[in-house]
Design a protein around this motif. Structure first.
Motif, PDB file in Angstrom:
ATOM      1  N   GLU A  40       0.840  -1.201   0.000  1.00 15.22           N
ATOM      2  CA  GLU A  40       0.000   0.000   0.000  1.00 15.22           C
ATOM      3  C   GLU A  40       0.875   1.252   0.000  1.00 15.22           C
ATOM      4  N   ASP A  41       0.246   2.354  -0.344  1.00 18.89           N
ATOM      5  CA  ASP A  41       0.918   3.642  -0.331  1.00 18.89           C
ATOM      6  C   ASP A  41       0.788   4.278   1.061  1.00 18.89           C
ATOM      7  N   GLY A  42       1.818   5.025   1.451  1.00 24.21           N
ATOM      8  CA  GLY A  42       1.848   5.613   2.780  1.00 24.21           C
ATOM      9  C   GLY A  42       0.662   6.524   3.086  1.00 24.21           C
ATOM     10  N   ASP A  43       0.290   7.350   2.113  1.00 23.74           N
ATOM     11  CA  ASP A  43      -0.837   8.280   2.296  1.00 23.74           C
ATOM     12  C   ASP A  43      -2.116   7.564   2.669  1.00 23.74           C
ATOM     13  N   SER A  90       9.418   2.503   4.953  1.00 24.25           N
ATOM     14  CA  SER A  90       8.372   3.188   4.187  1.00 24.25           C
ATOM     15  C   SER A  90       7.344   3.789   5.135  1.00 24.25           C
ATOM     16  N   ARG A  91       6.639   4.774   4.640  1.00 20.47           N
ATOM     17  CA  ARG A  91       5.605   5.388   5.482  1.00 20.47           C
ATOM     18  C   ARG A  91       4.534   4.362   5.831  1.00 20.47           C
ATOM     19  N   THR A  92       4.269   3.461   4.891  1.00 15.87           N
ATOM     20  CA  THR A  92       3.276   2.419   5.160  1.00 15.87           C
ATOM     21  C   THR A  92       3.686   1.582   6.367  1.00 15.87           C
TER      22      THR A  92
END
Ligand code: ATP
Ligand code: MG
Length: 256
Positions: free
Chosen positions: A161-164, A185-187
């Motif tokens: 998934e994407d962090g946002d 990662s932000r995720t």
């Protein structure tokens, strides 16, 4: 091109060939190949195997999914290309889980391609082909979800998934289990339960655990998970692998 089984990078070459075909068929986008490249690099640094810490995280993930009221697994093009069978196994082992298409680069054709790939391996119902709700705080098409799936899920399993979007789900109070080879990662950093492992391995292990654990037992009770410790363990694994490689004499440093 025929791939020789004796090539030291055989498995990685097989995966690359599969992704190249998925690009041609429209299942994935070029950006998906780049994401895989980042994932491969981290897998290399992690020793291309599931670490004991990741395996523990996978077991807790299975427990959380079993305890969830409305669990959802989100599937994008890369996940469909790499781990459709494992998604199907998870769905068979936990019939309550909803399977939802969730695309960063969404087109109706690609959403249908993901759904088709999943139904070919036995997933009965795939949500999100025609989105019916939006997650607040995200730009337009990246916010699109299914009202019966991610929108109302209490526990979301989000591989690659994407962090946002991970952060947006967390902001709504939803519990997020991520699968991402990058512990930085932000995720991974935003998830309640970050699994730092390759997606097919991780989902395969979760399916094993769901099959073994069987019926939902202690619904509502959730074993706590130390996310910081899991991320540190992944970084420690990388550190150890690098130290080991650096300590070996040059001649022994050939790839396995
Ligand atoms: P984030 O948005 O979380 O900060 P990012 O922008 O670095 O992450 P994205 O392209 O948004 O990366 O997401 C792809 C992520 O998926 C990458 O972190 C990559 O490490 C991971 N990834 C790619 N391929 C795999 C794979 N086969 N198995 C597990 N993880 C993978
Ligand atoms: Mg990102």
């Amino acid at each position: 091109m025929r791939l020789s089984r004796r090539h030291p990078r055989y498995r990685s070459l097989v995966v690359r060939a599969r992704l190249a075909r998925s690009l041609e068929s429209g299942l994935i986008v070029p950006e998906g190949l780049i994401a895989q490249g980042r994932g491969e690099a981290f897998d290399y640094l992690l020793g291309e195997r599931t670490s004991p810490s990741a395996r523990r995280a996978e077991r807790v993930a299975a427990e959380w999914l079993l305890a969830a009221r409305r669990p959802v697994v989100s599937v994008n093009g890369n996940v469909a290309a790499l781990a459709a069978k494992e998604v199907a196994r998870v769905a068979r082992a936990l019939p309550r889980i909803r399977v939802e298409v969730n695309l960063f680069h969404r087109t109706p054709a690609r959403a249908r391609a993901v759904a088709r790939t999943l139904s070919r391996v036995g997933v009965r119902e795939v949500l999100g082909v025609r989105p019916t709700a939006t997650i607040p705080g995200l730009p337009s098409d990246r916010a699109l979800v299914d009202r019966r799936g991610i929108f109302v899920a209490d526990v979301c399993l989000v591989p690659l998934e994407d962090g946002d979007r991970t952060e947006a789900l967390r902001a709504r109070g939803q519990t997020v289990i991520s699968v991402d080879l990058n512990p930085l990662s932000r995720t991974s950093r935003a998830a309640d339960l970050p699994i730092v492992d390759e997606v097919a391995r991780a989902l395969g292990h979760i399916a094993d655990d769901l099959e073994r654990l069987g019926q939902p037992g202690e619904r509502g009770r959730r074993r706590p998970f130390d996310r910081e410790a899991a991320l540190s363990a992944a970084l420690d694994t990388i550190y150890r692998e690098l130290k080991r490689a650096a300590a070996r004499p040059r001649s022994a440093r050939r790839r396995r």
